[in-house]
Design an enzyme around this catalytic site. Structure first.
Site, PDB file in Angstrom:
ATOM      1  N   GLU A 119      40.307  63.328  47.327  1.00  0.00           N
ATOM      2  CA  GLU A 119      39.194  63.747  47.863  1.00  0.00           C
ATOM      3  C   GLU A 119      39.538  64.067  49.514  1.00  0.00           C
ATOM      4  OE1 GLU A 119      36.500  64.528  46.120  1.00  0.00           O
ATOM      5  OE2 GLU A 119      37.157  63.397  44.354  1.00  0.00           O
ATOM      6  N   ARG A 153      41.721  27.330  45.482  1.00  0.00           N
ATOM      7  CA  ARG A 153      43.129  26.891  45.707  1.00  0.00           C
ATOM      8  C   ARG A 153      43.151  25.807  46.800  1.00  0.00           C
ATOM      9  NH1 ARG A 153      48.543  25.916  44.572  1.00  0.00           N
ATOM     10  NH2 ARG A 153      49.701  27.308  45.978  1.00  0.00           N
TER      11      ARG A 153
END
Length: 376
Positions: A362, A267
């Site tokens: 978790e 970019r």
């Protein structure tokens, strides 16, 4: 101290990396958009020995260590965390307790076909009111002639909509004690066992369910290990898997950083790549440093598992740092992309959504901090 991977570990990484790029990557966009898990992946994982990597060869596994398991997780998550989440629910949570304490019949009937990818498994633990607090479990199992009757509910259960069987945690006695909780293998479909698919912002292609359990009969032979009070194996399973999902987070962080680095070099603004601007270069440098730190904490945790001395606090430290790193790095990757970062043609938005799951799943980051604080 030796921070090098073995030749066998490097071979595993290269094999999984090639497979993930060739067979998983082309499926990611459609699976994420449709929120469906691609049929056939479990069998392919089984054929390649990826589901049974941690289990002894005598039990149908590959006989490798936790480091190899984490390498697989890292590389699968680098390509798609949704797929890796379903793999994790199968390879560890859904079958590890069966391998650890299951009867010979249970191993033959459930563990073996799951390792081969012929059956899909999951682990039904979390509940609507309890979340990460296992001791607040309300699902109960009443002893009846020939088995048990289960009643309750489970929430956010990975693989539930596509599972052939689930390990279900239930209270076999009313006392709030560890030995009052037991595990049951529930074959699906089952009368009274209703699974509803959930829509999610993260890991969309990993199918997740809400479960209603209404007087479900489970025969005696499906009480895990043939005995009640198997709560300790749940804790052991969660501790090891916290190291495992930390490797998943590492894979996501790497993927986000690599995508941001590519974009920054391609970019151009005012005639030069945005990477040449110090603000962007420093952001990428910070991301790289955080990933490197998380990497070696993850593999230290894996090494501790292999030494047989992983403690709860260490597992929580690994999980806390790796998951929070994945969130920070993926957010930074979106910022580097600018407007492109929230376009679905680029992967960083998906990676960030997926990473957010692991500061919750978790065991939340807050739960991990509680465990660490208690150890101080």
């Amino acid at each position: 101290m030796d921070f090098t991977f073995t030749a066998e570990h490097e071979q595993v990484r290269e094999t999984v990396r090639r497979f993930a790029e060739a067979e998983m990557a082309p499926l990611v966009r459609e699976a994420d958009e449709t929120e469906t898990f691609p049929p056939g992946l479990f069998r392919r994982w089984g054929e390649l020995g990826l589901i049974g990597v941690r289990y002894p060869e005598a039990d149908g596994g590959a006989g490798m260590d936790k480091v190899a398991d984490c390498i697989i997780r890292e590389e699968l998550s680098y390509v798609c965390q949704s797929f890796a989440a379903s793999w994790s629910a199968q390879s560890h949570l859904g079958i590890w307790p069966i391998w650890r304490i299951g009867t010979d019949e249970q191993k033959q009937r459930f563990f073996q076909p799951a390792v081969r990818g012929e059956k899909i498994a999951g682990f039904a633990l979390s509940e609507p009111d309890g979340g990460s607090n296992i001791r607040a479990m309300k699902t109960r199992a009443e002893k009846v002639p020939g088995g048990y009757r289960l009643t309750g509910s489970k929430l956010y259960i990975t693989n539930a909509p596509i599972a052939d069987f689930l390990l279900v945690a239930a209270r076999t006695r009313p006392e709030l004690k560890p030995d009052a909780i037991s595990l049951f293998i529930v074959e699906l479909p089952a009368d009274g066992f209703a699974v509803s698919s959930l829509k999610k912002e993260g890991i969309r292609a990993s199918e997740t369910g809400l479960i209603g359990i209404d007087d479900v009969f489970v025969p005696d032979e499906c009480l895990l290990g043939g005995r009640e009070g198997t709560y300790p194996v749940i804790l052991d399973s969660l501790s090891e898997n916290r190291v495992g999902v930390s490797a998943n987070a590492l894979g996501m962080a790497r993927a986000a950083h690599d995508a941001a680095l590519r974009y920054a070099k391609e970019r151009e603004v005012a005639g030069k790549p945005v990477f040449d601007y110090q603000a962007i270069a420093h952001k990428l440098a910070d991301m790289a440093a955080e990933i490197e730190a998380a990497k070696w904490l993850v593999y230290y945790g894996a090494w501790r598992v292999d030494q047989g001395d992983l403690d709860l606090a260490t597992a929580s430290k690994v999980k806390l740092i790796a998951s929070e790193t994945a969130v920070r790095v993926s957010e930074a990757a979106i910022r580097i992309h600018g407007g492109a970062g929230i376009m679905r043609e680029y992967p960083v938005g998906r990676i960030h959504r997926d990473a957010l799951v692991y500061i919750i799943g978790e065991g939340t980051s807050e739960i991990q901090r509680n465990i660490i604080a208690r150890s101080l």
